[in-house]
Design a protein around this motif. Structure first.
Motif, short mmCIF file in Angstrom:
data_model
loop_
_atom_site.label_atom_id
_atom_site.label_comp_id
_atom_site.label_asym_id
_atom_site.label_seq_id
_atom_site.Cartn_x
_atom_site.Cartn_y
_atom_site.Cartn_z
N LEU A 124 0.84 -1.20 0.00
CA LEU A 124 0.00 0.00 0.00
C LEU A 124 0.87 1.25 0.00
O LEU A 124 0.61 2.21 -0.73
N GLN A 125 1.93 1.26 0.80
CA GLN A 125 2.82 2.42 0.84
C GLN A 125 3.58 2.59 -0.47
O GLN A 125 3.95 3.72 -0.82
N ILE B 80 2.89 23.57 -5.42
CA ILE B 80 4.09 22.79 -5.76
C ILE B 80 4.95 22.55 -4.52
O ILE B 80 5.50 21.45 -4.33
N LYS B 81 5.06 23.56 -3.66
CA LYS B 81 5.85 23.40 -2.44
C LYS B 81 5.29 22.26 -1.58
O LYS B 81 6.04 21.42 -1.05
N VAL B 82 3.96 22.22 -1.44
CA VAL B 82 3.34 21.15 -0.64
C VAL B 82 3.51 19.80 -1.34
O VAL B 82 3.81 18.78 -0.70
N PHE B 83 3.34 19.78 -2.67
CA PHE B 83 3.51 18.53 -3.40
C PHE B 83 4.94 18.00 -3.26
O PHE B 83 5.16 16.79 -3.15
N GLN B 84 5.94 18.91 -3.26
CA GLN B 84 7.31 18.46 -3.10
C GLN B 84 7.53 17.86 -1.72
O GLN B 84 8.24 16.86 -1.56
N ASP C 263 6.66 10.50 0.24
CA ASP C 263 6.11 9.40 -0.55
C ASP C 263 6.59 9.52 -2.00
O ASP C 263 5.86 9.98 -2.87
N PRO C 264 7.83 9.13 -2.29
CA PRO C 264 8.38 9.32 -3.64
C PRO C 264 7.75 8.43 -4.70
O PRO C 264 8.02 8.63 -5.90
N TYR C 265 6.93 7.47 -4.28
CA TYR C 265 6.31 6.56 -5.24
C TYR C 265 4.87 6.95 -5.57
O TYR C 265 4.13 6.16 -6.17
N ASP C 266 4.47 8.15 -5.21
CA ASP C 266 3.09 8.59 -5.41
C ASP C 266 2.91 9.14 -6.82
O ASP C 266 3.19 10.31 -7.10
N ARG D 127 7.85 10.09 -15.04
CA ARG D 127 8.11 9.33 -13.81
C ARG D 127 6.83 8.68 -13.30
O ARG D 127 6.83 7.53 -12.84
N ALA D 128 5.70 9.38 -13.40
CA ALA D 128 4.42 8.81 -12.97
C ALA D 128 4.07 7.58 -13.80
O ALA D 128 3.61 6.57 -13.27
N ALA D 129 4.30 7.66 -15.12
CA ALA D 129 3.99 6.53 -16.00
C ALA D 129 4.92 5.35 -15.73
O ALA D 129 4.51 4.18 -15.85
#
Length: 614
Positions: free
Chosen positions: A90-91, A484-488, A494-497, A523-525
């Protein structure tokens, strides 16, 4: 023994220290101790399981999965290795593997609420909202003191209700159910004139349905249009008596008595009240209307009698508990009962007033016995009881408008009830604060919502849910720098999100920074090859950069991942025009127009996770 040197620790000493470190939250130390232990005893599934747990808690999910796989191979009957494997997957956003392994854990220990809660998350992320809701109902059944269960249960029930409502409006031609739905939603939101119009249209399509006239009468009462309210409620009574000589009419007569009392027709109003037996009242709304009449009649003793009965029947109802200390006989007091146009009131009226034969609510259930069980739980405000019944029927949402209306209304009612329980029983919990922030944000008070989220993040900077919620407020306001700051920060946790990567890609796309947009979409794909939004975003970005071959490849993948979505076909038509392939461009544009004409609004949880497209 060698003099002067330290005495080597025995494995049992390692085991004790490792267990102590694990319990104390010293996960890295515990993992190191267990690594030494498994070298000494590599055939112990418990040691491999504990090592995997320590590695999971220390954030090392890839190594944890290897350790947990060894534990399962040695003893597949252990609960913990399956549970922690499910948590790791899940993580890592591997929801299908997570769900599979959590189900195996649950088969070993079906009474563990944590496993059910994680399964609900995995199923929800997979878009399986019915399965997620069922798992959350199990969580609350096993642990009714879990605030986040009420929060997530309410949220999932509301998403399912929205999906049902889409089906209500998807039928051919105008539908009385669609107008019923529109009327109730408008009334709950305070748009009474719109609600009246919707119910009038419903009455034109279904003039002999008493619940529509009851709803109209109630809204007219709230608006102070008393002659109209009286006319509609009398019409409702007539229709009930024509339909069945023994049809229950108590609620309708009570509401009519409220109208008559406010019109100063006190003798007739009192005559109605005197003809009724309060011990036969079934629903909380009947007690509320009787209490309103007591106020208007200035009969304190009658009000005390009604409130006592109400508290006996509904001892946990917050409205009655609060009212116990403040029942008033002040002339001219506000005579509007709480719940005149509450969530699910239309369904409650039909369930209360109509015989099972020909009752569209009863028609939703497979047997009279099942309907009787639902009726008992629903009318007595047994939220979890109703939720348990519905959770067994969530494999597929109904397509028939009447059944979709019933299920949507009940789910909406469940959502409201779970949120109410969260707010009254756990007001200081993180889940209650999350709900409060969402309510502020949805009502246009974003600054208050941000204030709540920031205060919560000060206590836990690694909360993924809080970071996502805060980022959403910023993106809905077009505050791209803050978003963007919050997303970073979220990607640091969670680098795999892949969803967050898509969102960052979209923001960079808005800002015309196509290089950074491409990097995030790509990277997402890579992380989630089945993520439609990643391939679509990458294809669009490559098209704008003039990299036509890559754009064509990604857009075709996107169209295969979601064949019903019109967006890739529009982009493909633009690519083919660029290539001067007019025939292919026309085919794609026709596909876009056909799919766009039939596209339904996306009310799923997934749509809510993404920054909207340009």
């Amino acid at each position: 023994m060698c003099g002067g040197g330290p005495i080597p620790q025995q494995p049992t000493d390692f085991s004790t220290k490792a267990a102590d470190d694990l319990r104390a939250g010293n996960y890295t130390l515990a993992a190191g101790e267990y690594e030494r232990l498994v070298k000494v005893n590599p055939r112990s599934p418990e040691l491999w399981s504990n090592l995997g747990a320590a590695q999971t808690f220390s954030g090392n999910c890839h190594h944890a999965l290897d350790s947990l796989a060894k534990a399962r191979a040695l003893n597949p009957a252990l609960f913990a290795p399956w549970y922690f494997s499910g948590l790791c997957h899940l993580q890592l956003h591997q929801e299908e593997s997570s769900a599979t392994e959590l189900k195996r854990a649950i088969s070993i220990n079906p009474k563990d609420p944590n496993a059910w809660y994680l399964l609900a998350q995995a199923e929800g992320n997979l878009g399986q909202l019915g399965a997620s809701f069922s798992a959350l109902v199990r969580v609350l059944s096993l642990d009714p003191t879990r605030p986040e269960g009420y929060y997530q249960g309410g949220k999932t029930a509301l998403d399912l209700a929205a999906a049902c409502y889409v089906r209500v409006g998807a039928g051919r031609g105008p539908s009385a159910y669609a107008y019923r739905l529109g009327g109730e939603r408008d009334a709950v939101q305070g748009a009474q004139e719109l609600a009246i119009t919707s119910y009038q249209k419903a009455a034109e399509l279904s003039p002999r349905d008493p619940d529509i006239h009851f709803a109209l009468g109630s809204i007219y009462l709230e608006e102070g249009k008393l002659p109209e309210a009286e006319a509609e409620l009398r019409k409702c009574l007539d229709l009930l008596q024509v339909a069945s000589a023994g049809a229950p009419t108590v609620w309708t007569r009570l509401r009519l008595a409220v109208v008559l009392a406010r019109e100063n027709k006190l003798d007739e109003a009192k005559g109605i009240i005197e003809s009724l037996d309060p011990t036969q009242f079934e629903v909380s709304e009947e007690f509320e209307d009787a209490l309103t009449c007591a106020t208007l009649f200035m009969q304190t003793s009658f009000g005390d009698q009604i409130l006592k009965l109400a508290l006996q029947r509904f001892p946990d109802d917050p409205a009655f508990v609060e009212r116990e200390s403040r029942i008033s006989s002040v002339p001219g007091a506000d005579a509007r009962s709480p719940g005149l146009t509450s969530v699910g009131s239309s369904l409650r009226f039909v369930t209360l007033a109509n015989a099972p034969q020909g009752n569209f609510v009863a028609g939703f259930f497979e047997s009279p016995r099942e309907y009787h069980q639902f009726r008992e739980a629903f009318l007595h405000n047994n939220i979890l009881g109703v939720a348990k019944m519905l959770s067994m029927r969530m494999v597929r949402l109904p397509a028939e408008p009447a059944h979709a209306f019933v299920l949507g209304e009940v789910l909406h009612w469940i959502s409201f009830g779970l949120y109410q329980r969260l707010g009254t029983s756990f007001p200081e919990s993180e889940a209650a604060q999350m709900l409060a922030a969402e309510n502020f944000a949805s009502s246009g008070q974003q600054d208050k919502a941000i204030e709540i989220y920031q205060a919560m993040l000060d206590k836990d900077r690694s909360s993924r849910e809080l970071l996502r919620a805060l980022a959403k407020i910023y993106w809905t306001q077009g505050r791209w720098d803050e978003a963007i700051k919050v997303f970073q920060s979220l990607l640091d946790v969670d680098p795999y999100d892949s969803t967050t990567l898509v969102n960052v890609g979209r923001i960079y796309s808005y800002r015309q920074d196509l290089e950074k947009a491409e990097a995030n979409f790509r990277r997402a794909a890579e992380l989630d090859a089945k993520l439609f939004e990643a391939h679509l975003g990458l294809g669009e970005t490559l098209r704008r950069k003039g990299e036509i071959e890559g754009a064509l490849r990604e857009l075709k993948i996107a169209s295969q991942l979601d064949p019903a979505n019109p967006r890739p076909h529009y982009a493909l038509s633009q690519v083919y025009r660029k290539l001067d392939e007019k025939q292919n461009a026309d085919v794609e544009m026709k596909a876009f127009e056909r799919l766009q004409a039939n596209a339904a609004p996306n009310s799923s949880q997934a749509a809510d996770r993404f920054v909207p497209v340009e």
